[in-house]
Design a protein around this motif. Structure first.
Motif, PDB file in Angstrom:
ATOM      1  N   TYR A  93       0.792  -1.244   0.000  1.00  0.00           N
ATOM      2  CA  TYR A  93       0.000   0.000   0.000  1.00  0.00           C
ATOM      3  C   TYR A  93       0.821   1.289   0.000  1.00  0.00           C
ATOM      4  N   PRO A  95       2.042   4.267  -2.223  1.00  0.00           N
ATOM      5  CA  PRO A  95       1.758   4.822  -3.549  1.00  0.00           C
ATOM      6  C   PRO A  95       3.003   4.819  -4.440  1.00  0.00           C
ATOM      7  N   SER A  96       2.799   4.528  -5.720  1.00  0.00           N
ATOM      8  CA  SER A  96       3.936   4.373  -6.633  1.00  0.00           C
ATOM      9  C   SER A  96       4.699   5.669  -6.882  1.00  0.00           C
ATOM     10  N   ASP A  97       4.118   6.820  -6.543  1.00  0.00           N
ATOM     11  CA  ASP A  97       4.845   8.075  -6.785  1.00  0.00           C
ATOM     12  C   ASP A  97       5.733   8.478  -5.603  1.00  0.00           C
ATOM     13  N   ARG A 127      11.902  -3.616  -4.850  1.00  0.00           N
ATOM     14  CA  ARG A 127      10.516  -3.262  -5.155  1.00  0.00           C
ATOM     15  C   ARG A 127       9.969  -4.172  -6.230  1.00  0.00           C
ATOM     16  N   GLU A 128       8.658  -4.384  -6.182  1.00  0.00           N
ATOM     17  CA  GLU A 128       7.956  -5.185  -7.180  1.00  0.00           C
ATOM     18  C   GLU A 128       7.309  -4.215  -8.165  1.00  0.00           C
ATOM     19  N   ALA A 130       4.553  -1.988  -9.911  1.00  0.00           N
ATOM     20  CA  ALA A 130       3.378  -1.318  -9.345  1.00  0.00           C
ATOM     21  C   ALA A 130       2.098  -1.999  -9.807  1.00  0.00           C
ATOM     22  N   LYS A 131       1.107  -2.049  -8.902  1.00  0.00           N
ATOM     23  CA  LYS A 131      -0.212  -2.572  -9.245  1.00  0.00           C
ATOM     24  C   LYS A 131      -1.242  -1.581  -8.759  1.00  0.00           C
ATOM     25  N   GLU A 132      -2.089  -1.100  -9.649  1.00  0.00           N
ATOM     26  CA  GLU A 132      -3.167  -0.174  -9.289  1.00  0.00           C
ATOM     27  C   GLU A 132      -2.683   1.029  -8.483  1.00  0.00           C
ATOM     28  N   GLY A 133      -1.525   1.556  -8.875  1.00  0.00           N
ATOM     29  CA  GLY A 133      -1.024   2.763  -8.227  1.00  0.00           C
ATOM     30  C   GLY A 133      -0.216   2.544  -6.962  1.00  0.00           C
ATOM     31  N   TYR A 134      -0.023   1.278  -6.573  1.00  0.00           N
ATOM     32  CA  TYR A 134       0.747   0.977  -5.364  1.00  0.00           C
ATOM     33  C   TYR A 134       1.921   0.070  -5.694  1.00  0.00           C
ATOM     34  N   VAL A 135       3.008   0.246  -4.942  1.00  0.00           N
ATOM     35  CA  VAL A 135       4.192  -0.589  -5.136  1.00  0.00           C
ATOM     36  C   VAL A 135       4.389  -1.491  -3.923  1.00  0.00           C
TER      37      VAL A 135
END
Length: 158
Positions: A93, A95-97, A127-128, A130-135
């Motif tokens: 959870y 966020p990818s940014d 890190r994996e 990103a999925k749906e805006g989360y990393v």
């Protein structure tokens, strides 16, 4: 309320549940309570799940059913730490940014009376996608989970 730690020894760890749970030689007679944080080398390694009079079981942070709110110390980003039953930890959870880098430290955030905020958990190692805006981030536990002999159980004296 002041807090202290009850020293305990790991006395049983089944091979088939190696990354899920372990038993210690302290119990309710020693003021061990369900839900209490279990520490090793200054790092969170689990949470008390079952208590009898002279022993207790704790769920390891590497268990897939273990979920705990955590914070990346450098960025103050909140997420959830969970295990995969194979010895690995992930932080979910974020966020990818967000600017999160390797070796950033992770500790507990405020979640309840038995597990205080600020307990060290480990650090980011990868890190994996990103999925749906989360990393999802890979996390290394700070404690040596393959060599759990002596642990400390968090105790809040009323």
């Amino acid at each position: 309320a002041k807090s202290s730690y009850i020293p305990a020894r790991v006395i049983l760890r089944y091979p088939e549940n190696w990354w899920s749970e372990a038993k210690i030689n302290k119990g309710s007679a020693d003021k061990v309570v369900e839900g209490a944080a279990v520490m090793s080398d200054g790092y969170l390694v689990g949470r008390i799940s079952r208590v009898s009079k002279h022993s207790a079981w704790f769920e390891l942070i590497t268990s897939s059913s273990f979920l705990i709110a955590a914070v990346i110390d450098d960025t103050r980003d909140l997420g959830v730490i969970t295990g995969d039953n194979k010895g690995n930890l992930n932080m979910l959870y974020i966020p990818s940014d967000r600017y999160v880098t390797k070796n950033m430290r992770i500790s507990t955030s405020l979640i309840g009376d038995q597990i205080p905020p600020g307990l060290m958990i480990g650090h980011i190692i990868g890190r994996e996608p990103a999925k749906e805006g989360y990393v999802p981030f890979k996390v290394a536990a700070g404690a040596h989970l393959t060599q759990l002999y002596n642990v400390e159980v968090y105790s809040e004296d009323m």
